[in-house]
Design a protein around this motif. Structure first.
Motif, PDB file in Angstrom:
ATOM      1  N   GLY A  72      37.092  34.627  36.014  1.00  0.00           N
ATOM      2  CA  GLY A  72      37.705  34.624  34.613  1.00  0.00           C
ATOM      3  C   GLY A  72      37.531  35.205  34.509  1.00  0.00           C
ATOM      4  N   LEU A  73      38.116  35.914  34.189  1.00  0.00           N
ATOM      5  CA  LEU A  73      37.925  37.511  33.126  1.00  0.00           C
ATOM      6  C   LEU A  73      38.667  37.430  31.434  1.00  0.00           C
ATOM      7  CD1 LEU A  73      38.021  40.425  32.920  1.00  0.00           C
ATOM      8  CD2 LEU A  73      40.511  40.777  33.849  1.00  0.00           C
ATOM      9  N   GLY A  74      39.403  36.565  31.671  1.00  0.00           N
ATOM     10  CA  GLY A  74      39.536  36.429  30.149  1.00  0.00           C
ATOM     11  C   GLY A  74      39.882  37.511  29.138  1.00  0.00           C
ATOM     12  N   VAL A  75      38.816  37.145  27.961  1.00  0.00           N
ATOM     13  CA  VAL A  75      39.315  38.414  26.927  1.00  0.00           C
ATOM     14  C   VAL A  75      38.193  39.427  27.103  1.00  0.00           C
ATOM     15  CG1 VAL A  75      40.040  36.949  25.209  1.00  0.00           C
ATOM     16  CG2 VAL A  75      37.566  36.797  24.986  1.00  0.00           C
ATOM     17  N   GLY A  76      37.498  39.540  28.319  1.00  0.00           N
ATOM     18  CA  GLY A  76      36.473  40.454  28.336  1.00  0.00           C
ATOM     19  C   GLY A  76      34.915  40.095  27.953  1.00  0.00           C
ATOM     20  N   PHE A  77      34.823  39.246  27.453  1.00  0.00           N
ATOM     21  CA  PHE A  77      33.726  38.973  26.602  1.00  0.00           C
ATOM     22  C   PHE A  77      32.095  39.181  28.107  1.00  0.00           C
ATOM     23  CE2 PHE A  77      34.882  37.422  22.468  1.00  0.00           C
ATOM     24  CZ  PHE A  77      34.868  37.998  22.222  1.00  0.00           C
ATOM     25  N   SER A  78      32.020  37.968  28.590  1.00  0.00           N
ATOM     26  CA  SER A  78      31.321  37.929  30.280  1.00  0.00           C
ATOM     27  C   SER A  78      31.734  39.374  30.401  1.00  0.00           C
ATOM     28  CB  SER A  78      31.527  37.036  30.767  1.00  0.00           C
ATOM     29  OG  SER A  78      31.755  35.537  30.387  1.00  0.00           O
ATOM     30  N   LEU A  79      32.397  40.494  31.165  1.00  0.00           N
ATOM     31  CA  LEU A  79      32.243  41.604  32.167  1.00  0.00           C
ATOM     32  C   LEU A  79      31.799  42.316  30.945  1.00  0.00           C
ATOM     33  CD1 LEU A  79      33.040  43.592  34.178  1.00  0.00           C
ATOM     34  CD2 LEU A  79      35.373  43.399  33.254  1.00  0.00           C
ATOM     35  N   ALA A  80      32.052  42.582  29.659  1.00  0.00           N
ATOM     36  CA  ALA A  80      31.693  43.694  28.647  1.00  0.00           C
ATOM     37  C   ALA A  80      30.023  43.237  28.641  1.00  0.00           C
ATOM     38  CB  ALA A  80      32.225  43.475  27.751  1.00  0.00           C
ATOM     39  N   THR A  84      26.986  46.173  30.113  1.00  0.00           N
ATOM     40  CA  THR A  84      26.018  46.786  29.128  1.00  0.00           C
ATOM     41  C   THR A  84      24.378  46.271  29.399  1.00  0.00           C
ATOM     42  OG1 THR A  84      26.043  44.599  27.621  1.00  0.00           O
ATOM     43  CG2 THR A  84      27.488  46.097  26.787  1.00  0.00           C
ATOM     44  N   ASP A  85      24.321  45.601  30.532  1.00  0.00           N
ATOM     45  CA  ASP A  85      22.984  45.506  31.820  1.00  0.00           C
ATOM     46  C   ASP A  85      22.629  46.095  32.552  1.00  0.00           C
ATOM     47  OD1 ASP A  85      20.593  44.299  32.278  1.00  0.00           O
ATOM     48  OD2 ASP A  85      21.574  42.135  32.102  1.00  0.00           O
ATOM     49  N   PRO A  86      21.796  47.225  32.432  1.00  0.00           N
ATOM     50  CA  PRO A  86      22.182  48.107  34.116  1.00  0.00           C
ATOM     51  C   PRO A  86      21.040  47.677  35.021  1.00  0.00           C
ATOM     52  CG  PRO A  86      19.726  48.399  31.942  1.00  0.00           C
ATOM     53  CD  PRO A  86      21.307  48.060  31.268  1.00  0.00           C
ATOM     54  N   HIS A  87      20.061  45.429  34.962  1.00  0.00           N
ATOM     55  CA  HIS A  87      19.202  45.459  35.442  1.00  0.00           C
ATOM     56  C   HIS A  87      20.367  44.932  36.304  1.00  0.00           C
ATOM     57  CE1 HIS A  87      16.804  45.466  31.999  1.00  0.00           C
ATOM     58  NE2 HIS A  87      15.709  45.434  33.364  1.00  0.00           N
ATOM     59  N   TRP A  88      21.813  44.695  36.747  1.00  0.00           N
ATOM     60  CA  TRP A  88      22.836  43.947  36.985  1.00  0.00           C
ATOM     61  C   TRP A  88      22.780  44.982  38.270  1.00  0.00           C
ATOM     62  CZ3 TRP A  88      23.344  38.823  37.716  1.00  0.00           C
ATOM     63  CH2 TRP A  88      23.033  38.007  36.982  1.00  0.00           C
ATOM     64  N   GLY A  89      23.493  44.536  39.379  1.00  0.00           N
ATOM     65  CA  GLY A  89      23.920  45.428  40.874  1.00  0.00           C
ATOM     66  C   GLY A  89      25.020  45.573  40.412  1.00  0.00           C
ATOM     67  N   ARG A  90      25.672  44.372  42.012  1.00  0.00           N
ATOM     68  CA  ARG A  90      27.381  45.000  41.592  1.00  0.00           C
ATOM     69  C   ARG A  90      27.998  44.097  40.602  1.00  0.00           C
ATOM     70  NH1 ARG A  90      29.299  41.313  45.779  1.00  0.00           N
ATOM     71  NH2 ARG A  90      26.864  41.383  46.547  1.00  0.00           N
ATOM     72  N   ILE A  91      29.141  44.250  40.420  1.00  0.00           N
ATOM     73  CA  ILE A  91      30.329  42.999  39.139  1.00  0.00           C
ATOM     74  C   ILE A  91      31.197  42.691  39.666  1.00  0.00           C
ATOM     75  CG2 ILE A  91      30.251  42.221  36.642  1.00  0.00           C
ATOM     76  CD1 ILE A  91      28.434  45.124  35.528  1.00  0.00           C
ATOM     77  N   THR A  92      31.521  41.683  40.029  1.00  0.00           N
ATOM     78  CA  THR A  92      32.823  41.252  40.655  1.00  0.00           C
ATOM     79  C   THR A  92      33.564  40.230  39.143  1.00  0.00           C
ATOM     80  OG1 THR A  92      31.857  41.980  42.452  1.00  0.00           O
ATOM     81  CG2 THR A  92      34.124  40.375  42.794  1.00  0.00           C
ATOM     82  N   VAL A  93      34.709  40.827  39.237  1.00  0.00           N
ATOM     83  CA  VAL A  93      35.608  40.062  38.042  1.00  0.00           C
ATOM     84  C   VAL A  93      36.701  38.966  39.146  1.00  0.00           C
ATOM     85  CG1 VAL A  93      36.739  39.017  36.337  1.00  0.00           C
ATOM     86  CG2 VAL A  93      34.714  40.739  36.552  1.00  0.00           C
ATOM     87  N   VAL A  94      36.727  37.678  39.817  1.00  0.00           N
ATOM     88  CA  VAL A  94      37.761  37.402  39.932  1.00  0.00           C
ATOM     89  C   VAL A  94      38.534  36.788  39.249  1.00  0.00           C
ATOM     90  CG1 VAL A  94      38.709  35.414  41.829  1.00  0.00           C
ATOM     91  CG2 VAL A  94      36.723  36.989  42.263  1.00  0.00           C
ATOM     92  N   GLU A  95      40.237  36.728  39.128  1.00  0.00           N
ATOM     93  CA  GLU A  95      40.892  36.880  37.796  1.00  0.00           C
ATOM     94  C   GLU A  95      42.500  36.199  38.524  1.00  0.00           C
ATOM     95  OE1 GLU A  95      43.261  35.397  35.259  1.00  0.00           O
ATOM     96  OE2 GLU A  95      41.490  35.524  34.523  1.00  0.00           O
ATOM     97  N   ARG A  96      42.966  35.013  38.744  1.00  0.00           N
ATOM     98  CA  ARG A  96      43.765  34.825  38.884  1.00  0.00           C
ATOM     99  C   ARG A  96      45.351  35.794  38.610  1.00  0.00           C
ATOM    100  NH1 ARG A  96      44.971  27.764  38.606  1.00  0.00           N
ATOM    101  NH2 ARG A  96      45.168  28.144  36.335  1.00  0.00           N
ATOM    102  N   GLU A  97      45.510  35.489  36.719  1.00  0.00           N
ATOM    103  CA  GLU A  97      46.515  35.991  36.332  1.00  0.00           C
ATOM    104  C   GLU A  97      46.723  37.142  36.326  1.00  0.00           C
ATOM    105  OE1 GLU A  97      48.505  34.133  35.396  1.00  0.00           O
ATOM    106  OE2 GLU A  97      47.751  31.865  35.269  1.00  0.00           O
ATOM    107  N   ALA A  98      47.580  37.829  37.430  1.00  0.00           N
ATOM    108  CA  ALA A  98      48.009  38.713  37.298  1.00  0.00           C
ATOM    109  C   ALA A  98      48.179  39.918  35.839  1.00  0.00           C
ATOM    110  CB  ALA A  98      49.487  40.048  38.240  1.00  0.00           C
ATOM    111  N   ALA A  99      48.837  38.740  34.118  1.00  0.00           N
ATOM    112  CA  ALA A  99      48.927  38.935  33.205  1.00  0.00           C
ATOM    113  C   ALA A  99      47.567  39.902  32.315  1.00  0.00           C
ATOM    114  CB  ALA A  99      49.786  38.071  32.630  1.00  0.00           C
ATOM    115  N   VAL A 100      47.110  38.423  32.431  1.00  0.00           N
ATOM    116  CA  VAL A 100      45.303  38.670  32.048  1.00  0.00           C
ATOM    117  C   VAL A 100      44.567  40.390  32.601  1.00  0.00           C
ATOM    118  CG1 VAL A 100      43.151  37.915  31.624  1.00  0.00           C
ATOM    119  CG2 VAL A 100      44.755  36.352  31.809  1.00  0.00           C
ATOM    120  N   ILE A 101      44.652  40.276  33.927  1.00  0.00           N
ATOM    121  CA  ILE A 101      43.999  41.551  33.767  1.00  0.00           C
ATOM    122  C   ILE A 101      45.349  43.180  33.573  1.00  0.00           C
ATOM    123  CG2 ILE A 101      43.784  43.395  36.124  1.00  0.00           C
ATOM    124  CD1 ILE A 101      43.434  40.521  37.747  1.00  0.00           C
ATOM    125  N   ASP A 102      46.190  42.724  33.435  1.00  0.00           N
ATOM    126  CA  ASP A 102      46.737  44.449  33.110  1.00  0.00           C
ATOM    127  C   ASP A 102      47.000  44.031  31.210  1.00  0.00           C
ATOM    128  OD1 ASP A 102      48.301  44.197  35.289  1.00  0.00           O
ATOM    129  OD2 ASP A 102      50.833  42.776  34.621  1.00  0.00           O
TER     130      ASP A 102
END
Length: 227
Positions: A72-80, A84-102
């Motif tokens: 869930g991308l939502g308003v983006g707080f989790s992704l953002a 900001t954390d350099p310790h994470w490696g690969r970060i994948t976001v799965v979002e089913r609503e094309a509108a939210v991605i747009d």
């Protein structure tokens, strides 16, 4: 749970797709996402969304560059926050609503995630979350951070119920590396979901509360796949 608003909301975009109606609106300077008439989230306070990511990371053992799936991308707080954390490696976001991605790529939500979208670790997948978890060609992850509903007991659409079922939790287990962490955001605690996690074979099941302005606390349900 949220601060009261003074003025009438203003619709910025409204679309109807395979999962129903999705609306982006502005209300008292905050952006809100409404799905099928249900308020999902706004840009007023991302504490619990950030905690979702931090709690998953803190629960992991000390493995290098752990991978994380954000459901869930939502308003983006989790992704953002993850970016900001350099310790994470690969970060994948799965979002089913094309509108939210747009809305994040070129719309009103772009300021919240522009840097995260540009981060080379970030990959945005337009797909239903359960379909991605069930896809044998999908990679495995060290952490699953899921925030697609208001919680296991308050889903946005009826088909989301399957994510919290034994079959859905089995799919989460398959998509996690041994010792990996499942973190699920909820607007209220769910003793039934804790029981379901234990029945699915997860270890270290616990619930982390997040204080809110009024009402019951938001929570993050945490569980670990057996090593």
């Amino acid at each position: 749970m949220r601060a009261p608003y003074d003025n009438e909301p203003r619709t910025l975009d409204h679309r109807t797709g395979p999962h129903g109606e999705i609306v982006l609106r502005e209300h008292d300077g905050q952006l809100q996402i409404i799905a099928n008439g249900t308020f999902l989230m706004d840009t007023s306070d991302g504490r619990s969304e950030r905690l979702l990511v931090d709690a998953a990371h803190e629960t992991l053992d000390e493995r290098p560059a752990p991978s994380v799936l954000i459901g869930g991308l939502g308003v983006g707080f989790s992704l953002a926050h993850a970016a900001t954390d350099p310790h994470w490696g690969r970060i994948t976001v799965v979002e089913r609503e094309a509108a939210v991605i747009d809305w994040h790529r070129t719309g009103p939500l772009a300021p919240y995630t522009a840097e995260a979208f540009a981060d080379p670790r970030t990959r945005i997948v337009h797909a239903d979350l359960l379909a991605h978890l069930d896809d044998p060609a999908a990679p495995t992850y060290d952490a699953l951070c899921l925030d697609i509903d208001n919680g296991p007991d308050w889903t946005v659409t009826e088909d989301n119920d399957s994510l919290y079922s034994p079959a859905g939790l089995a799919a989460c287990t398959r998509r996690l590396n041994p010792g990996g962490v499942l973190a699920v955001w909820s607007a209220q605690p769910s003793a039934g979901f804790e029981k379901a996690l234990r029945n699915a074979g997860f270890e270290g099941v616990r619930t982390h509360e997040v204080a809110v302005v009024r009402g019951v606390p938001d929570v993050v349900h945490l569980a670990v796949r057996a090593a």
